[in-house]
Design a protein around this motif. Structure first.
Motif, mmCIF file in Angstrom:
data_model
loop_
_atom_site.group_PDB
_atom_site.id
_atom_site.type_symbol
_atom_site.label_atom_id
_atom_site.label_comp_id
_atom_site.label_asym_id
_atom_site.label_seq_id
_atom_site.Cartn_x
_atom_site.Cartn_y
_atom_site.Cartn_z
ATOM 1 N N ARG A 81 0.653 -1.249 -0.187
ATOM 2 C CA ARG A 81 -0.085 0.023 0.001
ATOM 3 C C ARG A 81 0.837 1.187 -0.066
ATOM 4 O O ARG A 81 0.543 2.044 -0.579
ATOM 5 N N ASN A 82 1.941 1.289 0.812
ATOM 6 C CA ASN A 82 2.735 2.526 1.186
ATOM 7 C C ASN A 82 3.784 2.638 -0.271
ATOM 8 O O ASN A 82 4.076 3.728 -0.657
ATOM 9 N N GLN A 83 4.551 1.761 -0.395
ATOM 10 C CA GLN A 83 5.488 1.520 -1.359
ATOM 11 C C GLN A 83 5.389 0.467 -2.337
ATOM 12 O O GLN A 83 6.234 -0.597 -2.348
ATOM 13 N N PRO A 84 4.511 0.435 -3.261
ATOM 14 C CA PRO A 84 4.241 -0.738 -4.221
ATOM 15 C C PRO A 84 5.404 -0.932 -5.079
ATOM 16 O O PRO A 84 5.951 -2.416 -5.452
ATOM 17 N N THR A 85 6.118 0.259 -5.662
ATOM 18 C CA THR A 85 7.195 -0.196 -6.443
ATOM 19 C C THR A 85 8.330 -1.020 -5.722
ATOM 20 O O THR A 85 9.052 -2.040 -6.288
ATOM 21 N N ALA A 86 8.474 -0.439 -4.468
ATOM 22 C CA ALA A 86 9.664 -1.122 -3.772
ATOM 23 C C ALA A 86 9.417 -2.458 -3.270
ATOM 24 O O ALA A 86 10.214 -3.461 -3.192
ATOM 25 N N ALA A 87 7.948 -2.689 -2.932
ATOM 26 C CA ALA A 87 7.767 -4.089 -2.442
ATOM 27 C C ALA A 87 7.840 -4.897 -3.539
ATOM 28 O O ALA A 87 8.490 -6.092 -3.430
ATOM 29 N N LEU A 88 7.061 -4.738 -4.668
ATOM 30 C CA LEU A 88 7.442 -5.532 -6.142
ATOM 31 C C LEU A 88 8.756 -5.718 -6.648
ATOM 32 O O LEU A 88 9.041 -6.620 -7.131
ATOM 33 N N GLY A 89 9.554 -4.656 -6.534
ATOM 34 C CA GLY A 89 11.263 -4.719 -6.691
ATOM 35 C C GLY A 89 11.867 -5.911 -6.049
ATOM 36 O O GLY A 89 12.866 -6.474 -6.563
ATOM 37 N N HIS A 90 11.340 -6.269 -4.834
ATOM 38 C CA HIS A 90 12.092 -7.192 -4.223
ATOM 39 C C HIS A 90 11.919 -8.511 -4.772
ATOM 40 O O HIS A 90 12.814 -9.489 -4.543
ATOM 41 N N LEU A 91 11.047 -8.775 -5.666
ATOM 42 C CA LEU A 91 10.676 -10.053 -6.452
ATOM 43 C C LEU A 91 11.620 -10.163 -7.532
ATOM 44 O O LEU A 91 11.804 -11.146 -8.059
ATOM 45 N N LEU A 92 12.383 -9.084 -7.754
ATOM 46 C CA LEU A 92 13.439 -9.116 -9.088
ATOM 47 C C LEU A 92 14.579 -8.444 -8.723
ATOM 48 O O LEU A 92 14.794 -7.524 -8.546
ATOM 49 N N PRO A 93 15.788 -9.386 -8.256
ATOM 50 C CA PRO A 93 17.109 -8.603 -8.127
ATOM 51 C C PRO A 93 17.457 -7.837 -8.982
ATOM 52 O O PRO A 93 17.280 -8.393 -10.222
ATOM 53 N N GLU A 94 18.360 -6.543 -8.938
ATOM 54 C CA GLU A 94 18.798 -5.914 -9.932
ATOM 55 C C GLU A 94 19.827 -6.463 -10.835
ATOM 56 O O GLU A 94 20.711 -7.022 -10.232
ATOM 57 N N GLY A 95 19.933 -6.282 -11.950
ATOM 58 C CA GLY A 95 21.134 -6.856 -12.670
ATOM 59 C C GLY A 95 20.729 -8.381 -13.184
ATOM 60 O O GLY A 95 21.638 -8.896 -13.471
ATOM 61 N N THR A 96 19.525 -8.749 -13.159
ATOM 62 C CA THR A 96 19.238 -9.919 -13.463
ATOM 63 C C THR A 96 19.193 -10.451 -15.114
ATOM 64 O O THR A 96 18.482 -9.321 -15.586
ATOM 65 N N THR B 166 17.977 -11.356 -18.828
ATOM 66 C CA THR B 166 16.529 -11.277 -19.198
ATOM 67 C C THR B 166 15.769 -12.714 -18.972
ATOM 68 O O THR B 166 14.625 -12.827 -18.723
ATOM 69 N N PRO B 167 16.607 -13.936 -19.603
ATOM 70 C CA PRO B 167 15.860 -15.275 -19.768
ATOM 71 C C PRO B 167 15.577 -15.515 -18.236
ATOM 72 O O PRO B 167 14.873 -16.401 -18.152
ATOM 73 N N LEU B 168 16.303 -15.167 -17.239
ATOM 74 C CA LEU B 168 16.190 -15.483 -15.816
ATOM 75 C C LEU B 168 14.925 -14.763 -15.281
ATOM 76 O O LEU B 168 14.432 -15.266 -14.231
ATOM 77 N N ILE B 169 14.563 -13.877 -15.703
ATOM 78 C CA ILE B 169 13.498 -12.866 -15.167
ATOM 79 C C ILE B 169 12.149 -13.603 -14.607
ATOM 80 O O ILE B 169 11.681 -13.572 -13.477
ATOM 81 N N PRO B 170 11.711 -14.367 -15.681
ATOM 82 C CA PRO B 170 10.434 -15.206 -15.055
ATOM 83 C C PRO B 170 10.805 -15.986 -14.253
ATOM 84 O O PRO B 170 9.858 -16.414 -13.259
ATOM 85 N N VAL B 171 11.693 -16.935 -14.294
ATOM 86 C CA VAL B 171 11.953 -17.868 -13.135
ATOM 87 C C VAL B 171 12.091 -17.129 -11.867
ATOM 88 O O VAL B 171 11.872 -17.810 -10.938
ATOM 89 N N LEU B 172 12.981 -16.256 -11.801
ATOM 90 C CA LEU B 172 13.148 -15.556 -10.502
ATOM 91 C C LEU B 172 11.975 -14.803 -9.755
ATOM 92 O O LEU B 172 11.997 -14.872 -8.831
ATOM 93 N N ILE B 173 11.077 -14.571 -10.702
ATOM 94 C CA ILE B 173 9.960 -13.775 -10.033
ATOM 95 C C ILE B 173 9.215 -15.011 -9.362
ATOM 96 O O ILE B 173 8.677 -14.767 -8.437
ATOM 97 N N VAL B 174 9.042 -16.046 -10.140
ATOM 98 C CA VAL B 174 8.272 -17.292 -9.577
ATOM 99 C C VAL B 174 9.083 -17.557 -8.217
ATOM 100 O O VAL B 174 8.471 -17.944 -7.058
ATOM 101 N N ILE B 175 10.196 -17.790 -8.122
ATOM 102 C CA ILE B 175 11.085 -18.381 -7.263
ATOM 103 C C ILE B 175 10.980 -17.380 -5.907
ATOM 104 O O ILE B 175 10.600 -17.718 -4.739
#
Length: 221
Positions: free
Chosen positions: A119-134, A136-145
């Motif tokens: 509610r307060n910081q949706p961008t930062a909260a969702l940003g934890h689901l994808l580490p920086e510098g990942t 491109t092919p690993l993005i869907p897998v890392l989001i699921v993990i």
């Protein structure tokens, strides 16, 4: 007579009434209430110092907006610490060895942190689901993990607290039973076992305090 090692973790009852309510309410009675005097006694002063130091250490990595959680997190730490330590006394029951109670504490607090973060910081909260510098092919897998790890977190909190306290109580009972059995036949070995039991009890006191702190710390993070 206890026929199973795990019978000690069953909720006791008296006249058909479960005594877990008494075990949950007793820790709050033991803590002294602060008075309105200018100078408090030594016990209240020590309690205030402990709570202040714990709150300061807990809120150190949290920004100013998260300091409003200080009261409820300090209360949870006090509650868990009291129950863990009281459970080491003879003829007592430890409610925190029940996975249902630990999950009942972990899930609401975890869900509150997730909802407030979204509610307060949706961008930062969702940003934890994808580490920086990942890549491109690993993005869907890392989001699921990361999503799975997010939903497993309350289960890990409850199981960690339950497993550590249950294992400690079982070890204490096994070593105490061995020392009592060997007392008549092998006195020297029984004394050695009793000394090990004393050291294990000191270790369990440390575990009771550390697990309460870790539970609250992981919730705050």
């Amino acid at each position: 007579m206890m026929t199973n090692l795990f019978d000690q973790f069953m909720s006791p009852a008296y006249l058909g009434m479960p005594l877990i309510v008494l075990a949950l309410g007793l820790p709050w009675i033991l803590w002294p209430s602060p008075s309105s005097r200018w100078l408090n006694n030594r016990l209240v002063t020590l309690q205030s110092w402990f709570l202040n130091r714990f709150t300061q250490q807990l809120l150190l990595p949290i920004n100013t907006g998260g300091h409003k959680w200080a009261l409820i997190l300090a209360s949870l730490m006090t509650f868990l610490l009291s129950m863990n330590l009281l459970g080491l006394l003879p003829y007592t029951f430890t409610p925190t060895t029940q996975l249902s109670l630990n999950m009942g504490l972990a899930v609401p607090f975890w869900l509150a942190t997730v909802i407030i973060g979204m509610r307060n910081q949706p961008t930062a909260a969702l940003g934890h689901l994808l580490p920086e510098g990942t890549p491109t092919p690993l993005i869907p897998v890392l989001i699921v993990i990361e999503t799975i790890s997010l939903f497993i977190r309350p289960l890990a909190l409850g199981v960690r607290l339950t497993a550590n306290l249950t294992a400690g109580h079982l070890l204490i009972q096994l070593i105490a039973t061995a020392a009592f059995t060997l007392m008549t036949s092998m006195t020297t070995v029984a004394l050695l076992t009793t000394s090990i039991l004393f050291l294990l009890t000191l270790l369990e006191i440390a575990v009771a305090m550390i697990q309460a702190y870790v539970f609250v710390l992981l919730l705050s993070l």
